[in-house]
Structures are given as structure tokens and as C-alpha cells.
Design an enzyme around this catalytic site. Structure first.
Site, short mmCIF file in Angstrom:
data_model
loop_
_atom_site.label_atom_id
_atom_site.label_comp_id
_atom_site.label_asym_id
_atom_site.label_seq_id
_atom_site.Cartn_x
_atom_site.Cartn_y
_atom_site.Cartn_z
CB SER A 16 -0.94 0.06 1.21
OG SER A 16 -1.74 -1.09 1.26
CE1 TYR A 56 -15.73 -3.98 3.96
CE2 TYR A 56 -17.19 -5.83 3.50
CZ TYR A 56 -17.00 -4.54 3.96
OH TYR A 56 -18.05 -3.80 4.42
CB CYS A 385 -24.31 -1.75 -11.75
SG CYS A 385 -24.29 -3.34 -12.60
CG LEU A 386 -27.48 -3.77 -6.44
CD1 LEU A 386 -28.40 -4.88 -6.92
CD2 LEU A 386 -26.66 -4.27 -5.24
CG HIS A 511 -20.02 -0.56 -13.48
ND1 HIS A 511 -20.02 -0.47 -12.11
CD2 HIS A 511 -20.58 -1.76 -13.78
CE1 HIS A 511 -20.56 -1.55 -11.59
NE2 HIS A 511 -20.91 -2.36 -12.58
CD GLU A 513 -18.54 2.80 -11.78
OE1 GLU A 513 -19.44 3.27 -12.50
OE2 GLU A 513 -18.66 1.71 -11.18
N1 GLN Z 1 -25.78 -7.87 -8.72
C1 GLN Z 1 -26.25 -7.21 -9.89
C2 GLN Z 1 -26.16 -8.12 -11.12
O1 GLN Z 1 -25.41 -9.05 -11.15
C3 GLN Z 1 -25.54 -5.90 -10.12
C4 GLN Z 1 -24.06 -6.03 -10.32
C5 GLN Z 1 -23.31 -4.74 -10.13
O2 GLN Z 1 -23.79 -3.83 -9.44
N2 GLN Z 1 -22.11 -4.65 -10.65
O3 GLN Z 1 -26.84 -7.89 -12.08
#
Ligand code: GLN
Length: 551
Positions: A16, A56, A385-386, A511, A513
Site C-alpha cells: 500500500s 474487502y 448497476c445494482l 458502470h 465510473e
Molecule cells: N448484482 C447485480 C447483477 O449481477 C448488479 C451487479 C453490479 O452492481 N455490478 O446484475
């Protein structure tokens, strides 16, 4: 076009220390001198890739355009250099071994005993040179070795570097990053750990060409001279890397100490030109000015309470802050602790809210609570995403009236799977590398907020998910006010939803980002932060949206 040069970045004393930042900074400086540069990382663990790792364990899982689940350092490489990396830029011990074992099974080594040396080391070397010999014609390939010198796992990598340095001569060099601790009680800076770690490297047959000393305090000439003397390195080739206000200062701090000139000299390239760092400096100046202003607070609702777990989102928000001339403070909100009783108190002062990506059921109810609050109080909200899937579920429950709506990921049996498993995912049993991964095209609806933000109708963004918006419900969503404004032209999958009647309420299945860089911030983050800044004036005064009117 020069002969490809190879720079190996190793680390000693502790992990790190920021090897990824040093590798990126070297890359940036060489790029600023007109060279074509790429960076790759070797991770000495046995997983094939970090895709199956809990955040984590190893922070965020980054995704390359070609759909590789990669180490988060690749995010630094892309953000610093503005380049796109691929699967070839990130290897693990697991992948190296798998490739060797596959070859053994195929009979490629027929008759031979397969050993770490030469088979594993040859495979490592092959993957280093593969980038150098690729169609991209890189002038420099920088290879970062994960872990710390002295780890058992690092040995095959060190042996490969030793061989490559021998084979490539002047075209290869090793930059070793160590740590110089300050002992407050003695009031002294200590070089002994550095000396030991260089000895360790030397015992593997590698003489570092450049030593970068990480420190919290200015080291002064005498410390650098001491390190040079003990470690067989010229004094100019010992540079310090002290804590900077932002990681993006590091290339400038390295340049001021002539790190790029030393490298060029060592590989036999001219040091005549000055690096073109104008745009980079402009960004830093703008950031500096923005940081002086009062911060706006953006909540990041997620379940991984760890800085690195949402690294790219944090960086994208911070970059968007700079380009909107404001400091952005990201306040992590643990969705597991969020409920109807504390949501108001937690989110009230927030100029905007990001609903983070993730997997599994843990922390999901908190995300729904957050979304209901921001949707009914018109607080700019960005679901990723999620996060986007949760936006759709919450809307189905509260507006469409399907109180049992859910994603099949969370509830296999619900009759209203507004987020469902993708058809091609149903037969997949392996977990690793099997999601919908990498860049896919998306067509935006003209006039939508998303389209306005992008300023174009055709985009391409990176994905990492197994579940998707269920098109059977599309019409109901549209009629009730949640619009499906981004569609994949090939598969018809919904990639973006938004509620246009709200200030800024957008969810993306992809995503964004991952593709926000220092010199090219992501348009959606720019527009989200802009909306958050505009919303700031309404803090506290934001009224609950009239539900009737919205329905
Ligand atoms: N768990 C959700 C899926 O597999 C979203 C995945 C995520 O947020 N990268 O579709």
C-alpha cells in the site's frame, strides 16, 4: 518509433505504498514527452482474476473495455494516461499457471518436466513481451509487480525480471519503491528498511536502477545520499515521494525531481524536449481552486465501508467536482444501517446521492429506503448497476403497485421479477468471468436527460452484471413516468432509466465510473454533480414531491 523499453516497478518494506500511482506517474511523464506508453500489472495471487474477490479483500473490481475483471490499479493507469487497457494489462499467478497447465495438457511441452523455472518464468516473460510486441507499438511497457519484495509469491516474477534485464540490457530497468519511516521519539528518518529491501532485491539478482522513497516527511539530501551509497544507485536516481494533497500531483512532484529524465537517460533516449504537461497542470490548478471552496456533500449508499471498494466512483465524482469548480465530499452511507427512521436525518443535507453497485441481498432494504427518500424529495440521484436495478424495483413497488417486485438475484420466487436473470446467463454455473462484461453499445433517447448529458446519441459503456431490466414491464414503467432512455441496439436490453420530471434521477445498468479520466471526465458524472450543486440551494427547503402529481 523507438525500440520498446521495459520498466519494472517493484515495491519493498510494506504494501500500500502506492506503486500503482508511481507506475502511473512515470507513464504520464513519458507520455507527456510524446512516447506511446502502456502499463500492466502482475498480481501474485492464485485467483485467475479479481472478479470473484470480495471488495474487502482487494478493493473494487475494475473492468476493461474487452470485458476483463481487473485489479483497481488499472483504473489509475487509465485515469492518469487516458488510455484503454485490456486483458493483457493484468495477469495473476493463477492465470500464468493455468496457461502453463493448459499447454501441458495439450502436449505443448511433451516429454518435459514442467517447473517454475523455466516454464512459469517463461510464461511471465512472454506476457510482458506480448504487450511490447503488440500492434499498438508501445515505446514503453511499464510492468508493476504486485506485493512486496521478499514475499514467497513474488519470487517467479523477480526471477523473470532478472532474466529480462539481462536479455534486454539497456532497454529494461527497475524502479523500486520503498518506505522511509519517521521515528517520532528519536526524531529520525530511517533508511534501514530500504537498505534491507534493496538487499532482498539484489539477492534475487536485480539491481534497482531508480529508487523511489515514500515518506511522510521531506527527506533532504543526506538521506537520499545515504540510500544511494548503500544501494549502488546514483544520487539523482533516488527520488522521494512524499504525501501529496492529491495523487494527481505525483507526476509533477516526480518531474520536479527529474525522474523522467533519469529514466530516459538510463534507457539511452534523448532528454532534450520538455514534457507537455500543460493540460495536466491546468487540471491541478482548477482542482486546487475548487478544493478551496465549500464542499458539496454527495452520499454514496453502499455496503462496503472501505475507501477502495468504490474507488472509480469516488474518483469520477471528485473529477466532476473539479470540472464544476466545486469540492465534492463523498459521505459513505452504510445501506445496512439505513432505515425509514433515520433516512431523513442521514440524507437531508446531501446535495446528491449515489446508489452504489454490488451483489447479493445484504444492505438492499437500505438502498430502497434511500431511493424512496431521494425520489420523493427530488434530490439528484445516480444509480449505478445494482443501484439502477434498485431504482427500478423501488419504483415498481411504490408507483406501479407491485409490492413484491424484486430482482431474481434477491428473490427467486417473486411473481414480479422486474429485474431478471439474462437468458444467456441461465445455463451458466461457473462464477468467474461469466457475467455480462465489458463495453456494449447503447442508443440514447433524444431529448432525455441522459442524452443531453452525453451530448450524443450513440455511446459505449462497460458492464459487469448478471441481471437486467425485465422488458415485459417496460411499457408500465414508461406510462408511470420512469423512462427507459438507453437501449442496447442489438439485444434491446434497457441500459438507462430516468425520471425526467425530477431534477436528476438516472440509473445506469453499466458502470460509467470506469471511463472517467482526469483529462476527460465522464459526462454523466459532470451533469450529476452540476445538478447536485444546483440542488444545494434547495437544501432543507426541498419539499416532498406531491405523490399524486408524480403518479
Ligand atoms: N448484482 C447485480 C447483477 O449481477 C448488479 C451487479 C453490479 O452492481 N455490478 O446484475
Amino acid at each position: 518509433m523507438v525500440e520498446t523499453k521495459y520498466i519494472f516497478v517493484t515495491g519493498g518494506v510494506a504494501s500500500s505504498l502506492g506503486k500503482g500511482i508511481i507506475a502511473s506517474s512515470i507513464g504520464k511523464l513519458l507520455q507527456a514527452r510524446g512516447y506511446n506508453v502502456t502499463i500492466q500489472k502482475f498480481d501474485p495471487y492464485i485467483n485467475i482474476d479479481p472478479g470473484t474477490l470480495n471488495p474487502y479483500e482487494h478493493g473494487e473490481c475494475y473492468v476493461t473495455v474487452d470485458g476483463h475483471e481487473a485489479d483497481l490499479d488499472l483504473g489509475h493507469y487509465e485515469r492518469f494516461l487516458g488510455i484503454e487497457t485490456t486483458k493483457a494489462n493484468n495477469l495473476t499467478t493463477g492465470r500464468i499457471y493455468k496457461s502453463v497447465i493448459d499447454k501441458e495438457r495439450r502436449g505443448d511441452y511433451l516429454g518435459k518436466t514442467i517447473q517454475v523455472i523455466p516454464h512459469i518464468t517463461d510464461e511471465i516473460k512472454r506476457n510482458v513481451k506480448l504487450l511490447g510486441n503488440s500492434k499498438y507499438k508501445f515505446d514503453f511497457v511499464i510492468t508493476e509487480i504486485g506485493g512486496t519484495v521478499g514475499d514467497i509469491e513474488s519470487l517467479p516474477y523477480l526471477e523473470s525480471i532478472r532474466q529480462l534485464k539481462w536479455e534486454l540490457g539497456r532497454n529494461a530497468l527497475c524502479v523500486h519503491l520503498t518506505y522511509v519511516p519517521y521515528l517520532a521519539a528519536a526524531g529520525e528518518l530511517k533508511t534501514k528498511p530500504t537498505q534491507h529491501s534493496v538487499k532482498e532485491l539484489q539477492s534475487a539478482g536485480i539491481q534497482p536502477d531508480v529508487i523511489v522513497l515514500r515518506a511522510e516527511h521531506n527527506l533532504g539530501e543526506s538521506i537520499r545520499r545515504k540510500v544511494a551509497q548503500f544501494c549502488n544507485v546514483n544520487e539523482q536516481a533516488v527520488v522521494q515521494s512524499i504525501d501529496a494533497e492529491t495523487i494527481y500531483e505525483v507526476p509533477i512532484l516526480m518531474q520536479e525531481q527529474g525522474l523522467d529524465s533519469i529514466i530516459l537517460e538510463k534507457v539511452g533516449l534523448p532528454v532534450d524536449k520538455t514534457p507537455e504537461l500543460g493540460p495536466w497542470r491546468k487540471f491541478l490548478e482548477r482542482r486546487h481552486a475548487a478544493q478551496k471552496k465549500e464542499a458539496i456533500h454527495i452520499a454514496l449508499v453502499g455496503k462496503y465501508d472501505l475507501q477502495d471498494a468504490y474507488k472509480s466512483i469516488r474518483e469520477a465524482l471528485s473529477q466532476a467536482g473539479t470540472y464544476n469548480d466545486r469540492k465534492v465530499e463523498v459521505d459513505f452511507v452504510n445501506s445496512e444501517k439505513l432505515n425509514a427512521a433515520n433516512v431523513e436525518q442521514t440524507l437531508k443535507g446531501m446535495a446528491g446521492v449515489v446508489i452504489g453497485p454490488g451483489f447479493g441481498e445484504r444492505g438492499i432494504p437500505g438502498k430502497f429506503v434511500a431511493i424512496e427518500y431521494t425520489r420523493t424529495h427530488d434530490i439528484p440521484t445516480f444509480g449505478i448497476c445494482l443501484g439502477m436495478q434498485c431504482m427500478a424495483i423501488e419504483f415498481a413497488r411504490d408507483v406501479l403497485g407491485y409490492t413484491d417486485a424484486n430482482s431474481r438475484e434477491m428473490d427467486e420466487k417473486t411473481p414480479h421479477t422486474v429485474i431478471d436473470i439474462m437468458e444467456e446467463q441461465k445455463s451458466i454455473t461457473n462464477m468467474g468471468g461469466t457475467m455480462r462484461l465489458g463495453a456494449y453499445e447503447c442508443v440514447l433517447r433524444k431529448g432525455s436527460k441522459a442524452c443531453q448529458a452525453y451530448g450524443e446519441e450513440h455511446i459505449c459503456e462497460r458492464h459487469r452484471h448478471r441481471y437486467e431490466f425485465n422488458n415485459e414491464y417496460k411499457e408500465q414503467y414508461e406510462a408511470a413516468g420512469m423512462k427507459c432512455v438507453g437501449i442496447n441496439p442489438e439485444s434491446d436490453l434497457v441500459e438507462i432509466v430516468e425520471i425526467p420530471t425530477l431534477r436528476w434521477f438516472i440509473g445506469t445498468q453499466f458502470h460509467p465510473e470506469y471511463s472517467s479520466t482526469v483529462l476527460k471526465p465522464h459526462p454523466l458524472f459532470l451533469s450529476f454533480v452540476k445538478a447536485a450543486i444546483e440542488n444545494e440551494g434547495n437544501q432543507g427547503a426541498s419539499q416532498q414531491v406531491d405523490k399524486q402529481q408524480e403518479d
